[in-house]
Design a protein around this motif. Sequence first.
Motif, short mmCIF file in Angstrom:
data_model
loop_
_atom_site.label_atom_id
_atom_site.label_comp_id
_atom_site.label_asym_id
_atom_site.label_seq_id
_atom_site.Cartn_x
_atom_site.Cartn_y
_atom_site.Cartn_z
N MET A 1 45.41 5.75 -35.41
CA MET A 1 46.01 6.62 -34.43
C MET A 1 45.09 7.80 -34.10
N SER A 2 44.43 8.37 -35.10
CA SER A 2 43.54 9.50 -34.84
C SER A 2 42.35 9.07 -33.98
N THR A 3 41.92 7.81 -34.11
CA THR A 3 40.84 7.29 -33.26
C THR A 3 41.29 7.26 -31.81
N THR A 4 42.52 6.85 -31.54
CA THR A 4 43.06 6.81 -30.18
C THR A 4 43.15 8.21 -29.61
N ILE A 5 43.63 9.15 -30.41
CA ILE A 5 43.73 10.53 -29.95
C ILE A 5 42.33 11.07 -29.66
N SER A 6 41.39 10.81 -30.55
CA SER A 6 40.03 11.27 -30.36
C SER A 6 39.42 10.65 -29.10
N SER A 7 39.66 9.36 -28.89
CA SER A 7 39.15 8.67 -27.71
C SER A 7 39.77 9.22 -26.44
N ASN A 8 41.08 9.42 -26.44
CA ASN A 8 41.77 9.98 -25.27
C ASN A 8 41.32 11.41 -25.00
N THR A 9 41.13 12.19 -26.05
CA THR A 9 40.66 13.56 -25.90
C THR A 9 39.26 13.58 -25.31
N ARG A 10 38.39 12.71 -25.82
CA ARG A 10 37.02 12.62 -25.31
C ARG A 10 37.02 12.24 -23.82
N LYS A 11 37.88 11.30 -23.46
CA LYS A 11 37.97 10.85 -22.06
C LYS A 11 38.44 12.01 -21.17
N LEU A 12 39.48 12.72 -21.60
CA LEU A 12 40.02 13.83 -20.82
C LEU A 12 39.00 14.96 -20.68
N VAL A 13 38.35 15.31 -21.78
CA VAL A 13 37.35 16.39 -21.75
C VAL A 13 36.17 15.99 -20.86
N THR A 14 35.74 14.74 -20.97
CA THR A 14 34.63 14.26 -20.14
C THR A 14 35.00 14.32 -18.66
N GLN A 15 36.20 13.90 -18.32
CA GLN A 15 36.63 13.95 -16.92
C GLN A 15 36.71 15.40 -16.43
N ALA A 16 37.19 16.29 -17.25
CA ALA A 16 37.24 17.71 -16.87
C ALA A 16 35.84 18.26 -16.64
N LEU A 17 34.91 17.90 -17.50
CA LEU A 17 33.53 18.33 -17.34
C LEU A 17 32.91 17.76 -16.06
N ARG A 178 25.52 6.90 -22.57
CA ARG A 178 25.12 6.95 -23.99
C ARG A 178 25.60 8.24 -24.65
N VAL A 179 25.53 9.35 -23.93
CA VAL A 179 25.98 10.63 -24.48
C VAL A 179 27.50 10.63 -24.67
N VAL A 180 28.23 10.14 -23.67
CA VAL A 180 29.70 10.15 -23.73
C VAL A 180 30.22 9.25 -24.84
N PHE A 181 29.61 8.09 -24.99
CA PHE A 181 30.14 7.11 -25.93
C PHE A 181 29.41 7.04 -27.26
N GLN A 182 28.55 8.00 -27.55
CA GLN A 182 27.86 7.98 -28.84
C GLN A 182 28.86 8.10 -29.97
N GLU A 183 28.63 7.37 -30.99
CA GLU A 183 29.52 7.38 -32.15
C GLU A 183 29.06 8.41 -33.15
N LYS A 184 30.01 9.00 -33.85
CA LYS A 184 29.68 9.95 -34.91
C LYS A 184 29.06 9.18 -36.08
N SER A 185 28.06 9.79 -36.70
CA SER A 185 27.44 9.16 -37.87
C SER A 185 28.19 9.48 -39.12
#
Length: 185
Positions: A1-17, A178-185
């Motif tokens: 569930m936290s992965t989905t929230i993180s993914s949705n948050t990343r998508k929303l923040v990216t769109q706002a940017l 690549r920047v938007v979808f980079q995975e955390k190490s």
Amino acid sequence: MSTTISSNTRKLVTQALLAAVAIVLVAFVHFPLIPAAPFLEYDPADIPIFIGAFLFGPWAGLGLTVVTAIIQGLTVSASSGPIGIVMHILATGTFVVLAGSIYQRHRTRKGAVVALVLGSLAMTAVMCLCNLVFTPLFMGSTVGAVVQMLLPAIIPFNLAKAGINSLVTYVVYKAVSRVVFQEKS
């Protein structure tokens, strides 16, 4: 569930940017391309919107178009008023729904080229229709005057604007992706 929230948050923040970048671009980069029609100004504001459609799909691109068009129309492009907002939504919306749909199905370089070319042609066609309907209202000209401007000014301008923005999108999309979808190490 936290992965989905993180993914949705990343998508929303990216769109706002992307929306913010589009607004900054139209505020600072705009100039006429065709001397005979100086009111037709090029701006690169659609590039972040096109990238958003490629990153997140056609409907996200359409949402980004609507939000950006409204903000631009109420701030940096306020002189065009509601007509400018509607024209922007119709033209860029047509582009992102068509190009985003094609690219979503064919995520290759060839798919991107086809999507961008067809999106540019569709956007130009929509702008021809929009200019026939809205320019007489906005500028107080006749439909006949607008028809006379189609071939020497409106069509070349819209093909050039969409083409330049498509070319830049093609060149920078993969790096942004690549920047938007980079995975955390």
